[in-house]
Design a protein around this motif. Structure first.
Motif, PDB file in Angstrom:
ATOM      1  N   ARG A   1     -13.043 -19.394  17.393  1.00  0.00           N
ATOM      2  CA  ARG A   1     -12.269 -20.335  18.211  1.00  0.00           C
ATOM      3  C   ARG A   1     -11.974 -19.772  19.597  1.00  0.00           C
ATOM      4  NH1 ARG A   1      -7.337 -23.221  15.913  1.00  0.00           N
ATOM      5  NH2 ARG A   1      -7.969 -24.679  17.534  1.00  0.00           N
ATOM      6  N   LYS A   2     -11.965 -18.459  19.719  1.00  0.00           N
ATOM      7  CA  LYS A   2     -11.782 -17.847  21.037  1.00  0.00           C
ATOM      8  C   LYS A   2     -13.075 -17.881  21.847  1.00  0.00           C
ATOM      9  CE  LYS A   2      -8.140 -14.645  19.563  1.00  0.00           C
ATOM     10  NZ  LYS A   2      -7.813 -13.217  19.262  1.00  0.00           N
ATOM     11  N   ARG A   3     -14.174 -18.198  21.171  1.00  0.00           N
ATOM     12  CA  ARG A   3     -15.494 -18.239  21.817  1.00  0.00           C
ATOM     13  C   ARG A   3     -16.171 -19.566  21.493  1.00  0.00           C
ATOM     14  NH1 ARG A   3     -13.793 -13.635  20.008  1.00  0.00           N
ATOM     15  NH2 ARG A   3     -14.073 -11.690  21.183  1.00  0.00           N
ATOM     16  N   GLN A   4     -15.459 -20.648  21.748  1.00  0.00           N
ATOM     17  CA  GLN A   4     -15.935 -21.975  21.366  1.00  0.00           C
ATOM     18  C   GLN A   4     -17.337 -22.268  21.892  1.00  0.00           C
ATOM     19  OE1 GLN A   4     -14.887 -24.397  19.464  1.00  0.00           O
ATOM     20  NE2 GLN A   4     -12.681 -24.268  19.193  1.00  0.00           N
ATOM     21  N   ASP A   5     -17.607 -21.883  23.125  1.00  0.00           N
ATOM     22  CA  ASP A   5     -18.913 -22.193  23.714  1.00  0.00           C
ATOM     23  C   ASP A   5     -20.052 -21.462  23.001  1.00  0.00           C
ATOM     24  OD1 ASP A   5     -17.682 -23.826  25.535  1.00  0.00           O
ATOM     25  OD2 ASP A   5     -17.694 -22.361  27.168  1.00  0.00           O
ATOM     26  N   ASP A   6     -19.753 -20.304  22.439  1.00  0.00           N
ATOM     27  CA  ASP A   6     -20.786 -19.499  21.786  1.00  0.00           C
ATOM     28  C   ASP A   6     -20.725 -19.569  20.257  1.00  0.00           C
ATOM     29  OD1 ASP A   6     -21.536 -18.701  24.301  1.00  0.00           O
ATOM     30  OD2 ASP A   6     -20.543 -16.748  24.200  1.00  0.00           O
ATOM     31  N   ALA A   7     -19.752 -20.276  19.713  1.00  0.00           N
ATOM     32  CA  ALA A   7     -19.508 -20.244  18.265  1.00  0.00           C
ATOM     33  C   ALA A   7     -20.730 -20.668  17.458  1.00  0.00           C
ATOM     34  CB  ALA A   7     -18.309 -21.128  17.921  1.00  0.00           C
ATOM     35  N   GLU A   8     -21.351 -21.758  17.849  1.00  0.00           N
ATOM     36  CA  GLU A   8     -22.498 -22.252  17.085  1.00  0.00           C
ATOM     37  C   GLU A   8     -23.665 -21.271  17.145  1.00  0.00           C
ATOM     38  OE1 GLU A   8     -25.136 -26.371  16.730  1.00  0.00           O
ATOM     39  OE2 GLU A   8     -23.251 -26.320  17.846  1.00  0.00           O
ATOM     40  N   ALA A   9     -23.912 -20.720  18.314  1.00  0.00           N
ATOM     41  CA  ALA A   9     -24.993 -19.743  18.462  1.00  0.00           C
ATOM     42  C   ALA A   9     -24.708 -18.496  17.635  1.00  0.00           C
ATOM     43  CB  ALA A   9     -25.158 -19.377  19.934  1.00  0.00           C
ATOM     44  N   LEU A  10     -23.460 -18.072  17.599  1.00  0.00           N
ATOM     45  CA  LEU A  10     -23.094 -16.905  16.797  1.00  0.00           C
ATOM     46  C   LEU A  10     -23.316 -17.168  15.311  1.00  0.00           C
ATOM     47  CD1 LEU A  10     -19.867 -15.870  18.729  1.00  0.00           C
ATOM     48  CD2 LEU A  10     -21.834 -14.372  18.329  1.00  0.00           C
ATOM     49  N   LEU A  11     -22.952 -18.343  14.850  1.00  0.00           N
ATOM     50  CA  LEU A  11     -23.146 -18.683  13.440  1.00  0.00           C
ATOM     51  C   LEU A  11     -24.625 -18.656  13.065  1.00  0.00           C
ATOM     52  CD1 LEU A  11     -20.544 -21.581  13.066  1.00  0.00           C
ATOM     53  CD2 LEU A  11     -20.526 -19.433  11.787  1.00  0.00           C
ATOM     54  N   PHE A  12     -25.453 -19.289  13.880  1.00  0.00           N
ATOM     55  CA  PHE A  12     -26.887 -19.323  13.573  1.00  0.00           C
ATOM     56  C   PHE A  12     -27.533 -17.955  13.777  1.00  0.00           C
ATOM     57  CE2 PHE A  12     -26.293 -23.834  13.487  1.00  0.00           C
ATOM     58  CZ  PHE A  12     -27.312 -24.306  12.677  1.00  0.00           C
ATOM     59  N   GLY A  13     -27.018 -17.193  14.736  1.00  0.00           N
ATOM     60  CA  GLY A  13     -27.569 -15.862  14.967  1.00  0.00           C
ATOM     61  C   GLY A  13     -27.258 -14.906  13.831  1.00  0.00           C
ATOM     62  N   ILE A  14     -25.993 -14.858  13.404  1.00  0.00           N
ATOM     63  CA  ILE A  14     -25.601 -13.972  12.307  1.00  0.00           C
ATOM     64  C   ILE A  14     -26.239 -14.430  10.995  1.00  0.00           C
ATOM     65  CG2 ILE A  14     -23.659 -13.058  10.969  1.00  0.00           C
ATOM     66  CD1 ILE A  14     -23.867 -11.948  13.781  1.00  0.00           C
TER      67      ILE A  14
ATOM     68  N   ALA B   1     -23.021 -28.354  10.211  1.00  0.00           N
ATOM     69  CA  ALA B   1     -21.776 -29.032   9.840  1.00  0.00           C
ATOM     70  C   ALA B   1     -20.583 -28.100  10.002  1.00  0.00           C
ATOM     71  CB  ALA B   1     -21.864 -29.534   8.401  1.00  0.00           C
ATOM     72  N   LEU B   2     -20.757 -26.840   9.607  1.00  0.00           N
ATOM     73  CA  LEU B   2     -19.673 -25.869   9.753  1.00  0.00           C
ATOM     74  C   LEU B   2     -19.354 -25.645  11.231  1.00  0.00           C
ATOM     75  CD1 LEU B   2     -17.780 -23.949   8.202  1.00  0.00           C
ATOM     76  CD2 LEU B   2     -19.521 -22.168   8.460  1.00  0.00           C
ATOM     77  N   ALA B   3     -20.389 -25.592  12.057  1.00  0.00           N
ATOM     78  CA  ALA B   3     -20.177 -25.428  13.499  1.00  0.00           C
ATOM     79  C   ALA B   3     -19.420 -26.624  14.073  1.00  0.00           C
ATOM     80  CB  ALA B   3     -21.524 -25.268  14.205  1.00  0.00           C
ATOM     81  N   ALA B   4     -19.773 -27.824  13.619  1.00  0.00           N
ATOM     82  CA  ALA B   4     -19.069 -29.025  14.079  1.00  0.00           C
ATOM     83  C   ALA B   4     -17.606 -28.988  13.652  1.00  0.00           C
ATOM     84  CB  ALA B   4     -19.757 -30.274  13.525  1.00  0.00           C
ATOM     85  N   LEU B   5     -17.358 -28.458  12.469  1.00  0.00           N
ATOM     86  CA  LEU B   5     -15.991 -28.370  11.965  1.00  0.00           C
ATOM     87  C   LEU B   5     -15.163 -27.379  12.785  1.00  0.00           C
ATOM     88  CD1 LEU B   5     -14.266 -29.567   9.708  1.00  0.00           C
ATOM     89  CD2 LEU B   5     -14.921 -27.640   8.275  1.00  0.00           C
ATOM     90  N   VAL B   6     -15.774 -26.281  13.194  1.00  0.00           N
ATOM     91  CA  VAL B   6     -15.069 -25.308  14.039  1.00  0.00           C
ATOM     92  C   VAL B   6     -14.629 -25.974  15.342  1.00  0.00           C
ATOM     93  CG1 VAL B   6     -15.333 -23.188  15.394  1.00  0.00           C
ATOM     94  CG2 VAL B   6     -16.203 -23.286  13.048  1.00  0.00           C
ATOM     95  N   THR B   7     -15.502 -26.795  15.897  1.00  0.00           N
ATOM     96  CA  THR B   7     -15.186 -27.495  17.145  1.00  0.00           C
ATOM     97  C   THR B   7     -13.984 -28.420  16.980  1.00  0.00           C
ATOM     98  OG1 THR B   7     -17.511 -27.429  17.796  1.00  0.00           O
ATOM     99  CG2 THR B   7     -16.113 -29.027  18.922  1.00  0.00           C
ATOM    100  N   GLU B   8     -13.871 -29.033  15.805  1.00  0.00           N
ATOM    101  CA  GLU B   8     -12.792 -29.993  15.539  1.00  0.00           C
ATOM    102  C   GLU B   8     -11.697 -29.392  14.662  1.00  0.00           C
ATOM    103  OE1 GLU B   8     -12.593 -32.953  16.793  1.00  0.00           O
ATOM    104  OE2 GLU B   8     -14.579 -33.088  17.724  1.00  0.00           O
ATOM    105  N   TRP B   9     -11.567 -28.084  14.689  1.00  0.00           N
ATOM    106  CA  TRP B   9     -10.701 -27.421  13.714  1.00  0.00           C
ATOM    107  C   TRP B   9      -9.233 -27.833  13.804  1.00  0.00           C
ATOM    108  CZ3 TRP B   9     -11.960 -25.041   9.433  1.00  0.00           C
ATOM    109  CH2 TRP B   9     -10.932 -24.417   8.714  1.00  0.00           C
ATOM    110  N   LYS B  10      -8.712 -27.977  14.978  1.00  0.00           N
ATOM    111  CA  LYS B  10      -7.283 -28.282  15.121  1.00  0.00           C
ATOM    112  C   LYS B  10      -6.926 -29.563  14.380  1.00  0.00           C
ATOM    113  CE  LYS B  10      -3.604 -28.762  18.549  1.00  0.00           C
ATOM    114  NZ  LYS B  10      -3.266 -28.751  20.009  1.00  0.00           N
ATOM    115  N   ARG B  11      -7.738 -30.580  14.551  1.00  0.00           N
ATOM    116  CA  ARG B  11      -7.471 -31.848  13.872  1.00  0.00           C
ATOM    117  C   ARG B  11      -7.654 -31.711  12.365  1.00  0.00           C
ATOM    118  NH1 ARG B  11     -10.962 -37.375  14.310  1.00  0.00           N
ATOM    119  NH2 ARG B  11      -9.628 -38.668  13.001  1.00  0.00           N
ATOM    120  N   PHE B  12      -8.690 -31.005  11.966  1.00  0.00           N
ATOM    121  CA  PHE B  12      -8.950 -30.807  10.542  1.00  0.00           C
ATOM    122  C   PHE B  12      -7.791 -30.066   9.881  1.00  0.00           C
ATOM    123  CE2 PHE B  12     -10.953 -28.050   7.195  1.00  0.00           C
ATOM    124  CZ  PHE B  12     -11.183 -29.061   6.272  1.00  0.00           C
TER     125      PHE B  12
END
Length: 281
Positions: A60-73, A134-145
Motif C-alpha cells: 500500500r505504500k507502493r501502490q504504483d508498483d504493487a501489481e508489478a511486485l506481486l507478479f515479479g515475486i 484479482a489480488l492486485a485489484a483488491l490491494v488497490t481497493e483495500w480501504k473500501r474492502f
C-alpha cells in the motif's frame, strides 16, 4: 446437530485467525487469508507465501508498483517475458516490467520457484495469473474492502468482491492466451462466499460480532463432494438431505462431521463412533 458442528467449525477458524493476529495486524491477517482463498487448493501455499513476502502495508505504500511486485515475486515475469507474443499481453507485461526491473535485484531472493505453482487442471477463470490480478485489484481497493469486512455483512462484501474489475484481467485468462470475448468477473460468487465464510465471518467472531443469523441464511454456491458424502451417510434417503447441502451453514456442518468422522473411518460406517456419540447427547 449440523448447526452445532457448523458453530464449532466457525469458532475453530476464528481461533486460528486470532492466533495469527497476535503476531500481525488485522489487515495483514485479512490480506493473507484472502490471498490463501484465491489460491484455491492447488496454489494455496504459493499465494500464502506471496502475501507473507509482500505484506499489505508494504504494497500500500507502493501502490504504483504493487501489481508489478506481486507478479515479479510470483516469478511470472521472468518466465513469460520473452515468450508472450500477443500484443495486448506484451503491452501489459511491458508496463509491469517497467516497474519491476528497479526492484528485481533487491527482491530476487524472494521470487517463488516455478515448481511451486500448479497450472495444470485449473479452470481458465481460476488460473493463478488471473487470481493474482484479482489480488492486485483488491490491494488497490483495500480501504473500501476493509471497511466492508469490519461491518461483516455478507451481501455488501460479496457485491464488492464480485464487482472488482481490472483493465487487463477482466478480459484475459492468463498471460499466454488471447483475450476473452467478454468481460468476466475476477472473483466469482462461489469464491466470494468462500471468503465470507472462511475469512470475514471468523474475523467478525473475533470482533465479538453476532453473524450467526446472517450465516444461516446463506446458500451454498457450489456443491461439495465431502458434504454430499457426509449427508448421504447421515441421512440416507431422507429428503432433507438436499436442504442441508444447499445451505452454507448445513454444508459447513457436514464438512466438519466428514473431517471428524468420515475421514477417520475405514469401515464404511460399520464401526463409526458418530451414532454412539449422538445417542450419548
Amino acid at each position: 446437530m449440523l448447526e452445532g458442528a457448523a458453530t464449532f467449525r466457525l469458532q475453530h477458524k476464528a481461533n486460528r485467525l486470532r492466533q495469527r493476529i497476535e503476531g500481525h495486524t488485522r489487515d495483514e491477517v485479512l490480506f493473507q487469508a484472502v490471498a490463501e482463498a484465491l489460491g484455491y487448493k492447488q496454489n494455496r501455499l504459493a499465494f500464502t507465501l506471496l502475501a507473507q513476502r509482500l505484506p499489505l502495508s508494504f504494497l500500500r505504500k507502493r501502490q504504483d508498483d504493487a501489481e508489478a511486485l506481486l507478479f515479479g515475486i510470483a516469478g511470472f515475469l521472468d518466465v513469460l517475458s520473452s515468450d508472450v507474443q500477443r500484443k495486448s499481453a506484451r503491452s501489459y507485461l511491458n508496463s509491469l516490467w517497467h516497474r519491476w526491473w528497479k526492484h528485481r535485484a533487491a527482491f530476487s531472493r524472494l521470487i517463488l520457484p516455478g515448481k511451486l505453482w500448479k497450472m495444470s487442471g485449473v479452470r481458465p477463470l481460476n488460473h493463478p495469473h488471473r487470481r493474482l490480478g484479482a489480488l492486485a485489484a483488491l490491494v488497490t481497493e483495500w480501504k473500501r474492502f476493509a471497511t466492508l469486512t469490519h461491518a461483516a455483512e455478507a451481501a455488501p462484501v460479496m457485491r464488492f468482491v464480485t464487482g472488482l474489475r481490472h483493465s487487463f484481467w477482466s478480459c484475459h485468462y492468463n498471460l499466454a492466451v488471447a483475450g476473452a470475448s467478454s468481460s468476466r468477473a475476477l472473483i466469482g460468487s462461489s469464491r466470494a462466499a468462500d471468503i465470507v465464510v472462511n475469512v470475514i465471518y471468523p474475523l467478525a467472531v473475533n470482533d465479538d460480532r453476532d453473524v450467526w443469523n446472517d450465516y444461516k441464511k446463506l446458500r451454498a454456491q457450489v456443491s461439495s463432494q465431502a458434504a454430499r458424502i457426509a449427508a448421504a451417510r447421515l441421512f440416507a434417503d431422507d429428503p432433507r438431505q438436499r436442504k442441508f447441502t444447499r445451505s452454507l451453514m448445513g454444508q459447513q456442518g457436514l464438512l466438519q462431521i466428514y473431517e471428524d468422522f468420515c475421514l477417520r473411518d475405514s469401515s464404511d460406517c460399520a464401526n463409526c463412533p458418530f451414532p454412539e456419540q449422538l445417542r450419548s447427547w
